[in-house]
Design a protein around this motif. Sequence first.
Motif, PDB file in Angstrom:
ATOM      1  N   ASP A 109     116.568  14.149  20.050  1.00  0.00           N
ATOM      2  CA  ASP A 109     116.395  13.156  18.805  1.00  0.00           C
ATOM      3  C   ASP A 109     117.832  12.762  19.035  1.00  0.00           C
ATOM      4  O   ASP A 109     117.932  11.483  18.923  1.00  0.00           O
ATOM      5  N   ILE A 110     118.299  12.956  20.661  1.00  0.00           N
ATOM      6  CA  ILE A 110     119.595  11.979  20.848  1.00  0.00           C
ATOM      7  C   ILE A 110     118.987  10.869  21.329  1.00  0.00           C
ATOM      8  O   ILE A 110     119.304   9.698  20.842  1.00  0.00           O
ATOM      9  N   LEU A 111     117.682  10.504  22.531  1.00  0.00           N
ATOM     10  CA  LEU A 111     117.472   9.825  22.793  1.00  0.00           C
ATOM     11  C   LEU A 111     116.276   8.618  21.899  1.00  0.00           C
ATOM     12  O   LEU A 111     116.369   7.733  21.690  1.00  0.00           O
ATOM     13  N   ASP A 112     115.910   9.384  20.477  1.00  0.00           N
ATOM     14  CA  ASP A 112     115.238   8.836  19.512  1.00  0.00           C
ATOM     15  C   ASP A 112     116.200   8.149  19.439  1.00  0.00           C
ATOM     16  O   ASP A 112     115.880   6.819  18.255  1.00  0.00           O
ATOM     17  N   GLY A 113     117.424   8.434  18.619  1.00  0.00           N
ATOM     18  CA  GLY A 113     118.290   8.072  17.522  1.00  0.00           C
ATOM     19  C   GLY A 113     118.702   6.358  18.024  1.00  0.00           C
ATOM     20  O   GLY A 113     119.010   5.594  18.224  1.00  0.00           O
ATOM     21  N   ARG A 115     117.035   5.645  21.061  1.00  0.00           N
ATOM     22  CA  ARG A 115     116.024   3.886  20.859  1.00  0.00           C
ATOM     23  C   ARG A 115     116.302   2.922  19.753  1.00  0.00           C
ATOM     24  O   ARG A 115     115.910   1.706  19.541  1.00  0.00           O
ATOM     25  N   LYS A 116     116.254   4.077  18.568  1.00  0.00           N
ATOM     26  CA  LYS A 116     116.160   3.113  17.062  1.00  0.00           C
ATOM     27  C   LYS A 116     116.656   2.156  17.308  1.00  0.00           C
ATOM     28  O   LYS A 116     117.255   1.161  16.828  1.00  0.00           O
ATOM     29  N   SER A 117     118.275   2.777  17.864  1.00  0.00           N
ATOM     30  CA  SER A 117     119.719   1.644  17.396  1.00  0.00           C
ATOM     31  C   SER A 117     119.619   0.517  18.751  1.00  0.00           C
ATOM     32  O   SER A 117     120.725  -0.327  19.024  1.00  0.00           O
ATOM     33  N   ARG A 118     118.477   0.784  19.498  1.00  0.00           N
ATOM     34  CA  ARG A 118     118.057  -0.771  21.288  1.00  0.00           C
ATOM     35  C   ARG A 118     119.322  -0.116  21.881  1.00  0.00           C
ATOM     36  O   ARG A 118     120.614  -1.100  22.157  1.00  0.00           O
ATOM     37  N   SER A 119     120.181   1.322  22.123  1.00  0.00           N
ATOM     38  CA  SER A 119     121.104   1.285  23.333  1.00  0.00           C
ATOM     39  C   SER A 119     120.441   2.648  23.788  1.00  0.00           C
ATOM     40  O   SER A 119     120.071   2.665  23.573  1.00  0.00           O
ATOM     41  N   LYS A 120     121.513   1.871  24.888  1.00  0.00           N
ATOM     42  CA  LYS A 120     120.277   2.411  25.806  1.00  0.00           C
ATOM     43  C   LYS A 120     122.140   3.301  26.928  1.00  0.00           C
ATOM     44  O   LYS A 120     121.559   3.746  28.130  1.00  0.00           O
ATOM     45  N   ARG A 121     122.740   3.927  25.714  1.00  0.00           N
ATOM     46  CA  ARG A 121     124.197   4.401  26.990  1.00  0.00           C
ATOM     47  C   ARG A 121     124.072   5.152  25.893  1.00  0.00           C
ATOM     48  O   ARG A 121     124.368   6.053  24.678  1.00  0.00           O
ATOM     49  N   LEU A 122     123.675   6.400  27.578  1.00  0.00           N
ATOM     50  CA  LEU A 122     124.070   8.174  26.992  1.00  0.00           C
ATOM     51  C   LEU A 122     125.551   8.550  27.632  1.00  0.00           C
ATOM     52  O   LEU A 122     125.543   9.020  28.516  1.00  0.00           O
ATOM     53  N   ARG A 123     126.163   9.490  26.820  1.00  0.00           N
ATOM     54  CA  ARG A 123     127.259   9.917  27.743  1.00  0.00           C
ATOM     55  C   ARG A 123     127.288  11.913  27.299  1.00  0.00           C
ATOM     56  O   ARG A 123     127.300  11.819  26.389  1.00  0.00           O
ATOM     57  N   THR A 131     130.810  25.159  39.732  1.00  0.00           N
ATOM     58  CA  THR A 131     130.443  24.486  41.131  1.00  0.00           C
ATOM     59  C   THR A 131     129.148  23.197  40.912  1.00  0.00           C
ATOM     60  O   THR A 131     128.947  22.978  41.664  1.00  0.00           O
ATOM     61  N   GLY A 132     129.376  22.990  39.974  1.00  0.00           N
ATOM     62  CA  GLY A 132     127.915  22.250  39.418  1.00  0.00           C
ATOM     63  C   GLY A 132     127.128  22.046  39.037  1.00  0.00           C
ATOM     64  O   GLY A 132     125.990  21.123  38.569  1.00  0.00           O
ATOM     65  N   GLU A 133     126.532  23.792  38.703  1.00  0.00           N
ATOM     66  CA  GLU A 133     124.712  23.485  38.595  1.00  0.00           C
ATOM     67  C   GLU A 133     124.720  23.380  37.177  1.00  0.00           C
ATOM     68  O   GLU A 133     123.674  23.054  36.963  1.00  0.00           O
ATOM     69  N   GLU A 134     125.669  23.720  36.287  1.00  0.00           N
ATOM     70  CA  GLU A 134     125.314  23.238  34.851  1.00  0.00           C
ATOM     71  C   GLU A 134     125.436  21.526  34.540  1.00  0.00           C
ATOM     72  O   GLU A 134     124.201  21.189  34.009  1.00  0.00           O
ATOM     73  N   PRO A 135     126.329  21.365  35.482  1.00  0.00           N
ATOM     74  CA  PRO A 135     125.790  19.276  34.496  1.00  0.00           C
ATOM     75  C   PRO A 135     124.588  18.745  35.744  1.00  0.00           C
ATOM     76  O   PRO A 135     123.862  17.843  35.111  1.00  0.00           O
ATOM     77  N   TYR A 136     124.376  19.159  36.965  1.00  0.00           N
ATOM     78  CA  TYR A 136     123.267  18.931  37.796  1.00  0.00           C
ATOM     79  C   TYR A 136     122.112  19.408  37.066  1.00  0.00           C
ATOM     80  O   TYR A 136     120.763  18.643  37.106  1.00  0.00           O
ATOM     81  N   THR A 137     122.283  20.284  36.485  1.00  0.00           N
ATOM     82  CA  THR A 137     120.523  21.051  35.466  1.00  0.00           C
ATOM     83  C   THR A 137     121.079  20.222  34.473  1.00  0.00           C
ATOM     84  O   THR A 137     119.467  19.859  34.786  1.00  0.00           O
ATOM     85  N   ILE A 138     121.826  19.551  34.366  1.00  0.00           N
ATOM     86  CA  ILE A 138     121.583  18.152  32.850  1.00  0.00           C
ATOM     87  C   ILE A 138     120.912  17.233  33.238  1.00  0.00           C
ATOM     88  O   ILE A 138     120.272  16.478  32.928  1.00  0.00           O
ATOM     89  N   ALA A 139     121.421  17.006  34.186  1.00  0.00           N
ATOM     90  CA  ALA A 139     120.634  15.447  35.159  1.00  0.00           C
ATOM     91  C   ALA A 139     119.436  15.778  35.471  1.00  0.00           C
ATOM     92  O   ALA A 139     118.631  14.746  35.723  1.00  0.00           O
ATOM     93  N   ILE A 140     119.066  17.095  36.445  1.00  0.00           N
ATOM     94  CA  ILE A 140     117.407  17.284  36.102  1.00  0.00           C
ATOM     95  C   ILE A 140     116.982  17.281  34.647  1.00  0.00           C
ATOM     96  O   ILE A 140     115.429  16.848  35.246  1.00  0.00           O
ATOM     97  N   ILE A 141     116.863  17.204  33.910  1.00  0.00           N
ATOM     98  CA  ILE A 141     116.412  17.693  32.912  1.00  0.00           C
ATOM     99  C   ILE A 141     115.926  16.408  32.421  1.00  0.00           C
ATOM    100  O   ILE A 141     115.285  15.781  31.537  1.00  0.00           O
ATOM    101  N   LEU A 142     117.715  15.309  32.681  1.00  0.00           N
ATOM    102  CA  LEU A 142     116.992  14.177  31.677  1.00  0.00           C
ATOM    103  C   LEU A 142     116.166  13.363  32.619  1.00  0.00           C
ATOM    104  O   LEU A 142     115.683  12.297  32.868  1.00  0.00           O
ATOM    105  N   HIS A 143     116.080  12.986  34.064  1.00  0.00           N
ATOM    106  CA  HIS A 143     114.775  12.809  35.032  1.00  0.00           C
ATOM    107  C   HIS A 143     113.962  13.325  34.859  1.00  0.00           C
ATOM    108  O   HIS A 143     112.413  12.331  35.187  1.00  0.00           O
TER     109      HIS A 143
END
Length: 292
Positions: A109-113, A115-123, A131-143
Motif C-alpha cells: 500500500d505504501i509503495l503504491d501510494g 508511485r501514484k504521488s510520483r515519489s520514490k522516497r521511502l523511510r 544486532t540488526g536482524e530486524e532492519p536487515y530483514t526489512i531491507a531484504i524484503i524490499l529487495h
Amino acid sequence: MSSLFSKTISLGKQLKISDQDFAQLRDFIYSQSGIYIADNRKYLLENRLVSRLKELNLKTFSEYHYYLQYDPGRKRELNRLFEVITTNETSFYRNPPQLKVFQDYVLKDILDGLRKSRSKRLRIWSAGCSTGEEPYTIAIILHEVLRTELRSWDIKITANDLSEAVLATARRGYYSEYALRTTPKEIIGRYFEKEDKQYKLKSEVKRLVSFGQINLSDRLQLKRVERSQIVFCRNVIIYFDDDMKKSVINAFYDNLLPGGNLLIGHSESLHNISRTFKPKHYPGAIVYTKEG
C-alpha cells in the motif's frame, strides 16, 4: 530487545543488593533508559550487575551507583550497564506471519501510494533494532519486492538501539546459523555469503540501513529521527511502564507521516496506551495506522 534478565550471572554470590541500593539503581536505570525493573526482579538485577562491580573493583552496589553518577568513566560504564540489563535475542525473519502482512499489505500500500504521488522516497524506522536482524530483514524484503526497480528508489532504514555493543555487531553484518534459523533457505542463498561458520550479509542489503544509538526515553533524540512511513518497534515497549509506553508511542505517532503504520511485537498491544492509532486486523498481525 526480546527478553530482559532471561539469564543470570553466577558470580559473586556473596554480594547482595539491599532494598535501598536496588531502589536507587532501579530509579537510575529508569531515568536513563525508561526500562522499569519490578520488585520481583531484584535478585536478577543483582546477578546481572555483579560482573560490573568485580570488573571495576567496587565492593558494594552503593559504590556502583555513585560511580555511575560521578566517575569520569561513567559514560562508558553506562553503555556497559545497558548491555548487561538487556538481552538481545532475535533472528532474521522473526514472526513470519507479521512479516507476511508487512510485505503483502503494509509495504504494498505504501509503495503504491508513493508511485501514484510520483515519489520514490521511502523511510522506515526500526526502533530497538538489537544486532540488526530486524532492519536487515526489512531491507531484504524490499529487495525481494522491488527487485531491479529498487535502484530507482530513495530508501533509508533508520535502525536504533540503546546498546553500542549490539550496534557494532549489526554494522559488521556477520551472523551465525542460529540467527538465520527462521530464514527461508532461498533467502540465505541470495543475500548471504558463507565464511567459515558465519554468514556475511551482502553489501547491497547493508547499504539500505543506517545504524545509530538512541535512547527511547530521550524525546529530543526521538524528534531528530527522520519522519517515516513505517515504524517497527517489536518486543521493546513490554519493558516500559505505562508512562514510558505512552511517551514512546506518542513519539512514533509524531514521527509517522499521515497514513503511516506502526508494527509492534505480537505479544504487545496499544490497548490503554494510545487511542490515536487505528488498529487494522490481518491474519496473524495487527497494524496500527496513523490516519490523515
